[in-house]
Each structure stands twice: as C-alpha cells, then as structure tokens.
Motif scaffolding. Structure first.
Motif, mmCIF file in Angstrom:
data_model
loop_
_atom_site.group_PDB
_atom_site.id
_atom_site.type_symbol
_atom_site.label_atom_id
_atom_site.label_comp_id
_atom_site.label_asym_id
_atom_site.label_seq_id
_atom_site.Cartn_x
_atom_site.Cartn_y
_atom_site.Cartn_z
ATOM 1 N N VAL A 159 0.881 -1.174 0.000
ATOM 2 C CA VAL A 159 0.000 0.000 0.000
ATOM 3 C C VAL A 159 0.917 1.222 0.000
ATOM 4 C CG1 VAL A 159 -1.922 1.181 1.105
ATOM 5 C CG2 VAL A 159 -1.670 -1.294 1.383
ATOM 6 N N ARG A 160 1.020 1.828 -1.143
ATOM 7 C CA ARG A 160 1.965 2.929 -1.311
ATOM 8 C C ARG A 160 1.282 4.242 -0.949
ATOM 9 N NH1 ARG A 160 6.627 4.378 -3.757
ATOM 10 N NH2 ARG A 160 6.424 6.429 -4.735
ATOM 11 N N LEU A 161 1.824 4.890 0.068
ATOM 12 C CA LEU A 161 1.235 6.160 0.500
ATOM 13 C C LEU A 161 2.037 7.311 -0.090
ATOM 14 C CD1 LEU A 161 0.533 5.407 4.291
ATOM 15 C CD2 LEU A 161 -0.991 5.084 2.329
ATOM 16 N N GLU A 162 1.315 8.249 -0.664
ATOM 17 C CA GLU A 162 1.973 9.451 -1.197
ATOM 18 C C GLU A 162 1.372 10.676 -0.538
ATOM 19 O OE1 GLU A 162 1.400 9.038 -5.376
ATOM 20 O OE2 GLU A 162 2.927 7.460 -5.516
ATOM 21 N N GLY A 163 2.065 11.805 -0.642
ATOM 22 C CA GLY A 163 1.519 13.068 -0.132
ATOM 23 C C GLY A 163 1.437 13.106 1.381
ATOM 24 N N GLU A 164 0.695 14.088 1.887
ATOM 25 C CA GLU A 164 0.505 14.233 3.340
ATOM 26 C C GLU A 164 -0.956 14.524 3.623
ATOM 27 O OE1 GLU A 164 2.974 16.788 5.667
ATOM 28 O OE2 GLU A 164 4.754 16.236 4.507
ATOM 29 N N LEU A 165 -1.413 14.134 4.798
ATOM 30 C CA LEU A 165 -2.828 14.360 5.131
ATOM 31 C C LEU A 165 -3.119 15.856 5.226
ATOM 32 C CD1 LEU A 165 -3.309 11.693 7.962
ATOM 33 C CD2 LEU A 165 -4.432 11.681 5.722
ATOM 34 N N PRO A 166 -4.187 16.317 4.590
ATOM 35 C CA PRO A 166 -4.561 17.726 4.770
ATOM 36 C C PRO A 166 -5.251 17.929 6.120
ATOM 37 C CG PRO A 166 -6.116 16.630 3.302
ATOM 38 C CD PRO A 166 -5.096 15.592 3.695
ATOM 39 N N ASP A 167 -5.493 19.174 6.497
ATOM 40 C CA ASP A 167 -6.230 19.450 7.733
ATOM 41 C C ASP A 167 -7.529 18.662 7.741
ATOM 42 O OD1 ASP A 167 -4.423 21.152 8.767
ATOM 43 O OD2 ASP A 167 -5.561 23.002 8.353
ATOM 44 N N TRP A 168 -7.894 18.156 8.875
ATOM 45 C CA TRP A 168 -9.146 17.448 9.153
ATOM 46 C C TRP A 168 -9.186 16.014 8.617
ATOM 47 C CZ3 TRP A 168 -11.557 19.456 12.994
ATOM 48 C CH2 TRP A 168 -11.644 20.847 13.138
ATOM 49 N N ALA A 169 -8.283 15.645 7.730
ATOM 50 C CA ALA A 169 -8.227 14.229 7.334
ATOM 51 C C ALA A 169 -7.249 13.549 8.292
ATOM 52 C CB ALA A 169 -7.763 14.077 5.902
ATOM 53 N N THR A 170 -7.536 12.314 8.667
ATOM 54 C CA THR A 170 -6.758 11.630 9.708
ATOM 55 C C THR A 170 -6.409 10.205 9.279
ATOM 56 O OG1 THR A 170 -8.681 10.628 10.724
ATOM 57 C CG2 THR A 170 -8.119 12.847 11.486
ATOM 58 N N ALA A 171 -5.636 9.563 10.143
ATOM 59 C CA ALA A 171 -5.289 8.154 9.890
ATOM 60 C C ALA A 171 -6.547 7.298 9.756
ATOM 61 C CB ALA A 171 -4.419 7.636 11.030
ATOM 62 N N LYS A 172 -7.597 7.644 10.513
ATOM 63 C CA LYS A 172 -8.838 6.862 10.419
ATOM 64 C C LYS A 172 -9.376 6.906 8.993
ATOM 65 C CE LYS A 172 -12.225 4.631 12.569
ATOM 66 N NZ LYS A 172 -12.493 4.957 13.957
ATOM 67 N N ASP A 173 -9.183 8.047 8.340
ATOM 68 C CA ASP A 173 -9.685 8.171 6.967
ATOM 69 C C ASP A 173 -8.859 7.335 5.991
ATOM 70 O OD1 ASP A 173 -11.772 10.026 7.709
ATOM 71 O OD2 ASP A 173 -10.125 11.412 8.139
ATOM 72 N N VAL A 174 -7.593 7.086 6.336
ATOM 73 C CA VAL A 174 -6.774 6.219 5.472
ATOM 74 C C VAL A 174 -7.364 4.808 5.480
ATOM 75 C CG1 VAL A 174 -4.480 5.227 5.094
ATOM 76 C CG2 VAL A 174 -4.686 7.570 5.989
ATOM 77 N N GLU A 200 6.454 8.461 6.067
ATOM 78 C CA GLU A 200 7.221 9.178 7.100
ATOM 79 C C GLU A 200 6.443 10.325 7.745
ATOM 80 O OE1 GLU A 200 10.002 12.128 4.396
ATOM 81 O OE2 GLU A 200 10.643 10.046 4.755
ATOM 82 N N SER A 201 5.356 10.763 7.080
ATOM 83 C CA SER A 201 4.586 11.857 7.681
ATOM 84 C C SER A 201 3.645 11.352 8.776
ATOM 85 C CB SER A 201 3.765 12.576 6.603
ATOM 86 O OG SER A 201 2.751 11.703 6.116
ATOM 87 N N LEU A 202 3.485 10.048 8.882
ATOM 88 C CA LEU A 202 2.536 9.509 9.868
ATOM 89 C C LEU A 202 3.267 9.077 11.137
ATOM 90 C CD1 LEU A 202 0.346 7.256 7.522
ATOM 91 C CD2 LEU A 202 -0.262 9.496 8.453
ATOM 92 N N THR A 203 2.788 9.558 12.278
ATOM 93 C CA THR A 203 3.391 9.152 13.551
ATOM 94 C C THR A 203 3.016 7.696 13.846
ATOM 95 O OG1 THR A 203 1.427 9.799 14.772
ATOM 96 C CG2 THR A 203 3.140 11.492 14.493
#
Ligand code: MIC
Ligand code: SF4
Length: 653
Positions: A159-174, A200-203
């Motif tokens: 599962v290739r993650l690109e970009g960074e979460l914008p405001d109000w979108a969270t890990a739950k939304d992934v 790397e942007s996700l804690t």
C-alpha cells in the motif's frame, strides 16, 4: 530477489514451510497477548495440555473487555486470570488498566518481533514494525507453550502512501478509504505492507490506527516499516532500547500494489452496519446524532482524545447529544487528567468512562432505540452496540467531536471558523499507570483460583466416518462471530462456562437454534461468503461443537474462524453459489465419503448428498496438519497426543 518487510520477519522466525503465498508456514512466536474474554479458555487449555510455564519471551494477560464487573462471574474470571498469569509466568494488566492493544503498544510492542494474540485486533503494533497476528485462544496457548504458530503464507500487498494528510483528514480516513475500496473481504489471505513517501509523515500512533483496523479488511495483518517515527514513539514511551530500524528491500516484489494519495483524503464515515459502508462525511451530513463516543483500540489513545478536547475547549456540546470518552488506556486517562484536558472535556458536557472496551461490544452506553450513535471504534456490525436495530457510524475523533458540537453529522470543515483543525500532538513522555502491570516475578498468586462459573473445556470425539444431519440453519454472507456468540453483557459472563454459553449460539439469527441442535443428532450450518468474520473468539466454533454441529458448508470462511473450526474438530467445506442457493434449511445433508479416511488421506472433494435426492461437491482446502487436527477431534486432543508421543515436550507438530 529482495524481500518485503513481512518476508524478512517471517524468514527470521520460520520453523516450517516456505514463504510461498498459499502454503502453510510454521513460525516461532516471541510475544503473546490475551485478554479477559478469550483468556480464560487460553489458560484452561494451557492447563489441559499439561503445560506449566510460559515459554515465549513475553506473555501478557489483559483485563479490558468487561471491567465494570457487573456480575461476580466477570470478577471471578479476572481473579482466575491473575492467578493463571502468576502461576504460569505472564505479565498481568489489572482490570481497568486499558485495552490490550493500547497497553501492549505502550509497554511491550517491539519492531521485528512476532506477536500472537487471542484478539482479532492484535495486528495493532504492525504500526511499529512488529508482525502481529490474531488467532483463536488454543493457538495462543500452544504458542505460549513453545509450539509454532501455523498460518497460510499470505500474499503481501504494497500500500503505497503518497503526499501528506490535509487538515481534518486523519489516519482513520486512510483505513476507511481502504475499506471503501476493498470491502470487509478484501484483505482475506493478505498482509498489507505500507510503504512510500507518505509513510514518514505519519506518527506511530496514526500508523497503529491503520494497522488496527486492517482487521476489518479480513487481513492476516498489516505492517509499517520501523523508522524515525518508530524510534520517536519508543523514546516517548520510555523503551528506546526496543528500537530496531526495519525496511523492505528496494527491489522487494509484492503480489499487488494499491496507491493512496494522502493529500486527496477527506473526512470519511462508515455508515450502519458494516465497516466498509464508507462515504464522505458530507454525504451523511445532517443526520441527528444522540450519542458520540470516543475510544476503543482504534482511536482511544491520548493522541486521539487530545484533538477532540482541543476542539471542545471552551465550547458546549449540543443539548440533544450525549458524549462519552472511554480512553484506550489508563495511562492516556491519567495524562489527560494531569494536563487538565479531562476537566475541559467535562466542562463541555462530556462524560468519562474507565479505560475499557465496554461499549464497543454493547457493555454500557447502549444507544437508545431508533437513534444514531457516532463512534470512533472499528466495528459497527448490527446489534453489536447492545440493541438489535442500531445505527452506529464509525469515524475519526475530529468528526465525532464536530457531531457532538452540532448534534448532527457534520464535516468538520463546515464548522464555524473559530474551530481550528487541532492537528496531532504526541506527549513528550507517556507517563502514568505505572503500577497497573504486575510482572511475572511479583505475581500475587502461584496457583489457579477458579470460581464456580469456570468450567472445563469440552473435548470432541475423533471425526466419524459417516456424517449426516439436518441443515439446521441457513445464513447469508458476512455472518460475524458477533452473530454466532454475541459479546454483550448478558452473554459475555458465560465465556468460561461453555455449556451455558452454548445456549446463546446464533440466537441473534434464530433463537430456537441451540435447542434444535441439541434435539437433533448432529447437523450442519450453511452460510454464504466470509462466514465467521470479525472477532477471534474460539467460542464461535466451540459452542456449535458442544451443540453437536458436525460441519459448516459455506461459500467462504474468514481466516481466524476457519482455523478455529479445525481446532474444535468441525468440518469446514466450501460450496459454490449454486449449491448454496439450492440447499434449504431443514434439508438432510449426508457426506457420502468415508469422512475420517478422506480427511486424513488428503482428499479435497467431498460428495454432499442432499435429501437423498441430489448431490453437490464440497471442497476441503486444508494442510496435512489441519487434516490431522480435524480427524483427531480438534487441536487439544491432537496436541496432547503429540506431547505424549514426544514424552511431554511442549511443542506443536
Ligand atoms: C471484538 O472486538 O469483537 C473482541 C471482543 O475484541 C473480540 C475478542 C472476543 O470476542 O473476546 C476480537 O476482536 O477478537
Ligand atoms: Fe476491545 Fe472493541 Fe478493540 Fe475488540 S475492537 S479489542 S472490543 S476496543
């Protein structure tokens, strides 16, 4: 050829088989975890196997699901578990100290190690690069005794993650996005390995929200690399020594690839009553909400509650809405209290629960009739909240707090401008609840304490040559283990008393089922796709076995439940859609083959004769090891026989 991270960890732990998707492999287990509602059987089976000491590097017993102790039976279970941990050498986390997955990630999870747990959300520390798998309790007992854990080598999906979460979108939304795309069956036979520049942007806690709820995809596990974020988290929980950097090889080959651009994500919500009924929050907006709950092993961490607290600071929740926070761990609870956030939330109209699973399985905070409950949990199977026709939505803490403010479902981007996106903040150190884990060498008890409700684990006779009986119940697709053995309070207190518990078997589908089964001489269950999805509870196989069920004819099986059926000697046969359509409840089913002989000899196709009138084929797709377990009448008998042959050595096959 390079290896995926999954392959690297499995390679390090492989004791049998080859890492070929679909092949059965045996792996060594470093850590095990168990909890209060599956743990009693784990230890009773550990005892029945004649084992006397935990052999894994670490074993942890949590008391988390039923901590309100409504009934002495729950309290007795907890006392038994403390005594078992003391007797056999496990850590004991006291009732109220928090949900197993939260407490484990804070105290024990470690990159590169294997973890087996008798709870389906055991994959949570995959977010720290640990290979963690959920299983039935008997598999945990055997692993804890030093035996290998056997599992079908999954396909590893990138599962290739690109970009960074914008405001109000969270890990739950992934993870909701994964469920939207793949469905609750989309992960069966797979491990999802998260890679790419977005990782790397996700804690680490955000990653663990994703790996936790990977279970809802039906996946064997989910895993992230172990990197600076992992090290950072381990430092904050005071366990920097556990850090080990781990990455897949650059030329690793994956069975499939999925790309998610984090920057495209928006707040999502799973509608009643399946975690994959996902839509953008804006599509569900305007629905009145009577209850909002923040908690569970998915979003009950300090980092999950803090954003909601920031949103509600100096605000008041809507008068028609109740909001409850149930922290995932007592540590989180203590930290929020010391920092004053608990008081802020209380002042906004929020109530606090102790750190427990509770409402997630209908124990406390049952929604009112014909009302909407919005929860940050991972499952919204119909009736799981404790009321049959419930309307439970699943979302992030931010969406939950927004609904509490407005009294209706609302996309937080549509809130007044004075509510800013809270973002994510980790504490410098996770400190608190230090006294709530009893180490093996400080054990309080050194012998088992069994209350009157704690019974024995029933055994099944070896498989018969001739199997015949009525199709006692025909069910649809996606039947969950919550249908088979509900976990609500009235039923949960009998988890250690199988004769009593079995009276509730499939009662949510047909409350005459248990009695009809006892009255008939054997019988079968018939189901559609993905039978037994959800929880790891082995009671969902053990209770039908106790009632005399011989086998299950289903279009497909969920992974953990399928293993549990073998473990308790029930024949799981796959049937095609036509056969499923043609069999009616009440039909007479006969397996024409000499079943015991056919199972042992490796025969795959079985002839099913229906009403002495027409025939169909049922497929037994099983390893040689599974076949022996089935034919011997279940894993307990099978492993005991092996120990006897090997002179009592604590090892599986
Ligand atoms: C669940 O979420 O359904 C549970 C309750 O945690 C179960 C375990 C159980 O039934 O005791 C699970 O997920 O395995
Ligand atoms: Fe507990 Fe719910 Fe998590 Fe299961 S899913 S472990 S019941 S919080």
């Amino acid at each position: 050829m390079g290896q995926t991270l999954t392959e690297k960890i499995l390679d390090d732990h492989l004791v049998e088989g080859e890492l070929e998707p679909g092949e059965e492999i045996g792996i060594e287990i470093d850590q095990v975890l168990t909890q209060d509602t599956t743990g009693t059987l784990v230890w009773l089976q550990f005892e029945a196997l004649g084992l006397d000491e935990v052999q894994t590097e670490l074993a942890a017993q949590y008391c988390d699901h039923q901590t309100y102790q409504f009934d002495f039976k729950n309290t007795d279970d907890h006392r038994f578990l403390r005594s078992a941990a003391g007797t056999f050498g496990a850590y004991f986390s006291r009732p109220g100290n928090g949900i197993c997955h939260n407490v484990h990630r804070e105290n024990f999870a470690a990159p590169g190690k294997t973890l087996l747990g008798s709870d389906s959300h055991t994959p949570t520390p995959g977010g720290l690069g640990q290979l963690a798998i959920g299983s039935g309790g008997l598999d945990v007992a055997v692993a804890m005794g030093g035996g290998a854990y056997y599992v079908e080598m999954p396909e590893v999906v990138n599962v290739r993650l690109e970009g960074e979460l914008p405001d109000w979108a969270t890990a739950k939304d992934v993870i909701l996005e994964m469920l939207r795309r793949l469905s609750v069956k989309g992960g069966v036979g797979k491990i999802f390995e998260y890679t790419g520049p977005g990782v790397e942007s996700l804690t680490a806690p955000e990653r663990m929200t994703i790996t936790n709820m990977g279970t809802e995809l039906g996946a064997t596990s989910s895993i992230f690399p172990s990197d600076e974020q992992t090290e950072d988290y381990l430092e904050r929980v005071g366990r920097e020594d556990a850090y080990e950097p781990l990455q897949p090889d650059d030329d690793a080959e994956y069975a499939d690839e999925i790309t998610i651009d984090l920057s495209d994500l928006e707040p999502l919500i799973a509608q009643p009553s399946m975690p994959d009924k996902v839509v953008p929050v804006r599509e569900a907006a305007g629905e009145d909400v009577e209850q909002v709950m923040i908690g569970s092993c998915t979003n009950g961490g300090y980092e999950d509650i803090l954003p909601a607290a920031k949103m509600l600071e100096d605000q008041t929740i809507d008068l028609s809405t109740e909001m409850i926070v149930a922290p995932g761990s007592k540590k989180a609870s203590e930290m929020l209290a010391r920092e004053g956030w608990t008081a802020e939330l209380m002042a906004a109209g929020v109530n606090f629960s102790e750190a427990t699973c509770g409402a997630c399985i209908g124990i406390g905070h049952v929604p009112g009739s014909d009302s909407v409950s919005l929860r940050t949990f991972n499952r919204n199977f119909e009736g799981r909240s404790g009321i049959e026709d419930d309307n439970v939505y699943l979302c992030s803490p931010e969406v939950a707090a927004a609904a509490a403010l407005e009294g209706e479902i609302v996309d937080p981007r549509d809130l007044d401008d004075d509510i800013e996106a809270p973002g994510l903040e980790l504490p410098d150190t996770y400190a608190g609840a230090e006294e709530d884990i009893i180490e093996p060498d400080e054990a309080v008890d050194d012998e088992l304490i069994k209350g009157p409700n704690i019974g024995d684990v029933p055994l099944k006779d070896p498989l018969d040559s001739h199997l015949e009986g009525e199709a006692l119940l025909k069910m649809e697709d996606n039947i969950t283990t919550d249908h088979i053995i509900p976990a609500t309070q009235d039923i949960l207190m009998y988890r250690s008393n199988i004769p009593k518990l079995s009276e509730f078997t499939l009662s949510r589908v047909d409350d005459t089922f248990a009695q009809r089964s006892l009255d008939s001489d054997g019988g079968f269950l018939v189901a559609g796709e993905n039978y037994g999805q959800g929880s790891s509870r082995e009671h969902a196989a053990l209770c039908p076995m106790y009632l005399g069920i011989e086998g299950v004819l289903a279009q497909s099986f969920a992974r953990i439940h399928r293993a549990n059926l073998f473990n308790f000697g029930l024949l799981p046969l796959e049937i095609d859609e036509d056969t499923y359509e043609q069999i009616d409840q009440g039909d007479d089913i006969e397996i024409v083959d000499d079943v015991e002989e056919a199972v042992r000899s490796g025969q795959e196709e079985f002839t099913i004769r229906v009403n002495d009138d027409w025939e169909a084929t049922g497929i037994l797709d099983a390893s040689a090891r599974e076949r022996e377990i089935l034919a011997d009448g279940g894993k307990l008998t099978h492993v005991k026989q092996q120990y006897e042959e090997e002179g009592g050595a604590p090892a599986d096959d």
